[in-house]
Design a protein around this motif. Structure first.
Motif, PDB file in Angstrom:
ATOM      1  N   HIS A 179       1.024  -1.310   0.209  1.00 48.01           N
ATOM      2  CA  HIS A 179      -0.609  -0.188   0.179  1.00 48.01           C
ATOM      3  C   HIS A 179       1.031   0.952   0.273  1.00 48.01           C
ATOM      4  O   HIS A 179       1.980   1.065   1.190  1.00 48.01           O
ATOM      5  CB  HIS A 179      -0.587   0.131   1.595  1.00 48.01           C
ATOM      6  CG  HIS A 179      -1.918   0.900   1.016  1.00 48.01           C
ATOM      7  ND1 HIS A 179      -1.807   1.498   0.962  1.00 48.01           N
ATOM      8  CD2 HIS A 179      -3.515   0.280   1.124  1.00 48.01           C
ATOM      9  CE1 HIS A 179      -3.460   2.686   1.493  1.00 48.01           C
ATOM     10  NE2 HIS A 179      -3.918   1.939   0.971  1.00 48.01           N
ATOM     11  N   PRO A 180       0.281   2.284  -1.144  1.00 49.81           N
ATOM     12  CA  PRO A 180       1.657   3.716  -0.946  1.00 49.81           C
ATOM     13  C   PRO A 180       1.541   4.128   0.321  1.00 49.81           C
ATOM     14  O   PRO A 180       2.098   4.863   0.347  1.00 49.81           O
ATOM     15  CB  PRO A 180       1.550   4.234  -2.347  1.00 49.81           C
ATOM     16  CG  PRO A 180      -0.389   3.397  -2.416  1.00 49.81           C
ATOM     17  CD  PRO A 180      -0.174   2.410  -2.093  1.00 49.81           C
ATOM     18  N   ILE A 181       0.400   4.340   0.492  1.00 44.20           N
ATOM     19  CA  ILE A 181      -0.075   5.305   1.812  1.00 44.20           C
ATOM     20  C   ILE A 181       0.778   4.670   3.230  1.00 44.20           C
ATOM     21  O   ILE A 181       1.032   5.289   4.363  1.00 44.20           O
ATOM     22  CB  ILE A 181      -1.950   5.701   1.989  1.00 44.20           C
ATOM     23  CG1 ILE A 181      -2.122   6.689   0.549  1.00 44.20           C
ATOM     24  CG2 ILE A 181      -1.814   6.513   2.949  1.00 44.20           C
ATOM     25  CD1 ILE A 181      -2.980   7.114   0.494  1.00 44.20           C
ATOM     26  N   ASN A 182       0.236   3.544   3.435  1.00 42.85           N
ATOM     27  CA  ASN A 182      -0.013   2.637   4.730  1.00 42.85           C
ATOM     28  C   ASN A 182       1.924   1.561   4.984  1.00 42.85           C
ATOM     29  O   ASN A 182       2.190   1.212   5.884  1.00 42.85           O
ATOM     30  CB  ASN A 182      -0.318   2.326   5.767  1.00 42.85           C
ATOM     31  CG  ASN A 182      -1.361   0.714   5.132  1.00 42.85           C
ATOM     32  OD1 ASN A 182      -0.854   0.664   4.454  1.00 42.85           O
ATOM     33  ND2 ASN A 182      -2.902   1.083   4.919  1.00 42.85           N
ATOM     34  N   GLY A 183       2.014   1.480   4.104  1.00 44.54           N
ATOM     35  CA  GLY A 183       3.489   0.408   3.607  1.00 44.54           C
ATOM     36  C   GLY A 183       3.057  -1.197   3.659  1.00 44.54           C
ATOM     37  O   GLY A 183       3.561  -2.001   4.043  1.00 44.54           O
ATOM     38  N   ARG A 184       1.274  -1.371   4.412  1.00 41.43           N
ATOM     39  CA  ARG A 184       1.765  -2.852   4.450  1.00 41.43           C
ATOM     40  C   ARG A 184       0.988  -3.720   3.673  1.00 41.43           C
ATOM     41  O   ARG A 184       0.924  -3.306   1.936  1.00 41.43           O
ATOM     42  CB  ARG A 184      -0.341  -2.658   5.634  1.00 41.43           C
ATOM     43  CG  ARG A 184       0.424  -2.455   6.426  1.00 41.43           C
ATOM     44  CD  ARG A 184      -0.828  -2.496   6.715  1.00 41.43           C
ATOM     45  NE  ARG A 184      -1.342  -3.312   9.031  1.00 41.43           N
ATOM     46  CZ  ARG A 184      -1.736  -2.058   9.604  1.00 41.43           C
ATOM     47  NH1 ARG A 184      -2.519  -1.231   9.595  1.00 41.43           N
ATOM     48  NH2 ARG A 184      -1.415  -2.084  10.952  1.00 41.43           N
ATOM     49  N   LYS A 185       0.925  -4.381   3.130  1.00 40.84           N
ATOM     50  CA  LYS A 185       1.159  -5.886   2.647  1.00 40.84           C
ATOM     51  C   LYS A 185      -0.772  -5.883   1.418  1.00 40.84           C
ATOM     52  O   LYS A 185      -1.512  -6.148   2.772  1.00 40.84           O
ATOM     53  CB  LYS A 185       1.878  -7.076   2.761  1.00 40.84           C
ATOM     54  CG  LYS A 185       1.456  -8.017   1.974  1.00 40.84           C
ATOM     55  CD  LYS A 185       1.795  -8.406   0.277  1.00 40.84           C
ATOM     56  CE  LYS A 185       1.918  -9.472  -0.159  1.00 40.84           C
ATOM     57  NZ  LYS A 185       1.783  -9.390  -1.592  1.00 40.84           N
ATOM     58  N   LYS A 186      -0.183  -5.776   0.688  1.00 40.59           N
ATOM     59  CA  LYS A 186      -1.535  -6.292  -0.689  1.00 40.59           C
ATOM     60  C   LYS A 186      -1.821  -7.322  -0.145  1.00 40.59           C
ATOM     61  O   LYS A 186      -1.341  -8.305  -0.704  1.00 40.59           O
ATOM     62  CB  LYS A 186      -2.303  -5.790  -1.308  1.00 40.59           C
ATOM     63  CG  LYS A 186      -3.181  -5.869  -2.085  1.00 40.59           C
ATOM     64  CD  LYS A 186      -3.953  -5.122  -3.145  1.00 40.59           C
ATOM     65  CE  LYS A 186      -5.348  -5.769  -3.761  1.00 40.59           C
ATOM     66  NZ  LYS A 186      -5.018  -5.196  -4.838  1.00 40.59           N
ATOM     67  N   GLN A 187      -2.872  -7.941   0.853  1.00 43.89           N
ATOM     68  CA  GLN A 187      -2.764  -9.236   1.518  1.00 43.89           C
ATOM     69  C   GLN A 187      -3.634 -10.339   0.599  1.00 43.89           C
ATOM     70  O   GLN A 187      -3.460 -11.189  -0.139  1.00 43.89           O
ATOM     71  CB  GLN A 187      -3.080 -10.050   2.746  1.00 43.89           C
ATOM     72  CG  GLN A 187      -2.492 -10.895   3.549  1.00 43.89           C
ATOM     73  CD  GLN A 187      -1.278 -11.576   3.496  1.00 43.89           C
ATOM     74  OE1 GLN A 187      -0.184 -10.653   3.993  1.00 43.89           O
ATOM     75  NE2 GLN A 187      -0.440 -12.003   2.259  1.00 43.89           N
TER      76      GLN A 187
END
Length: 177
Positions: free
Chosen positions: A34-42
């Motif tokens: 995710h470009p905003i929060n850096g979490r993996k698109k799972q």
């Protein structure tokens, strides 16, 4: 799914996708992070609301085998592993991996005007970071039998770059001419 899932508060990866005759979606691997929060698109969940759609209209979800997206731009896809008709009330769930290549085959030009292919997608995030796909935007590739098109290949690289993609998209998210 075997993953701890986190809601995408920005709803960046949510959408309603409506296809018309002739429409298709090139094969791609989704953004890795995710470009905003850096979490993996799972995980992505999709549901078809195409109540008048018939299999002969096309626009199937295609799942492809291919190289690891961490090798962008030197990746290839190889074979369409499965083709799933967009039938009413069908749900699709898949894990967004380094090589979860997918796209939509072309809608037939003979689709009746009142038949619409409607697909709602919702993606969930996770905190797993052991993936080589570090892209913050989807990366599209040509199908193996597509005619070579260096201009389109250059556009694909710009679209996959979260810092440059605004140069080819307008505010509504459509590609600029």
């Amino acid at each position: 799914t075997g993953h701890t899932l986190i809601n995408d508060q920005e709803r960046l990866y949510w959408g309603v996708h409506v296809y018309s005759p002739g429409d298709k979606l090139d094969v791609h691997v989704d953004a890795g992070f995710h470009p905003i929060n850096g979490r993996k698109k799972q995980v992505t969940l999709g549901i078809y609301f195409s109540d008048s759609w018939l299999p002969e209209y096309g626009a199937n979800l295609e799942i492809w085998s291919g190289d690891d997206a961490g090798l962008v731009p030197n990746v290839k896809i190889y074979d369409c592993v499965t083709s799933i008709p967009p039938l009413f009330n069908r749900a699709i769930v898949f894990t967004c991996t380094d090589n979860s290549w997918h796209g939509i085959s072309a809608c037939k030009s003979t689709v009746p005007i009142d038949a619409r292919r409607i697909f709602v997608t919702i993606s969930y995030l996770g905190d797993e970071h052991a993936y080589s796909n570090k892209l913050k935007k989807a990366y599209f590739v040509a199908r193996p039998l597509d005619e070579p098109n260096p201009d389109k290949d250059a556009l694909r690289l710009i679209r996959a770059n979260h810092l440059l993609c605004s140069t080819v998209y307008n505010i509504s998210g459509e590609i600029k001419n």
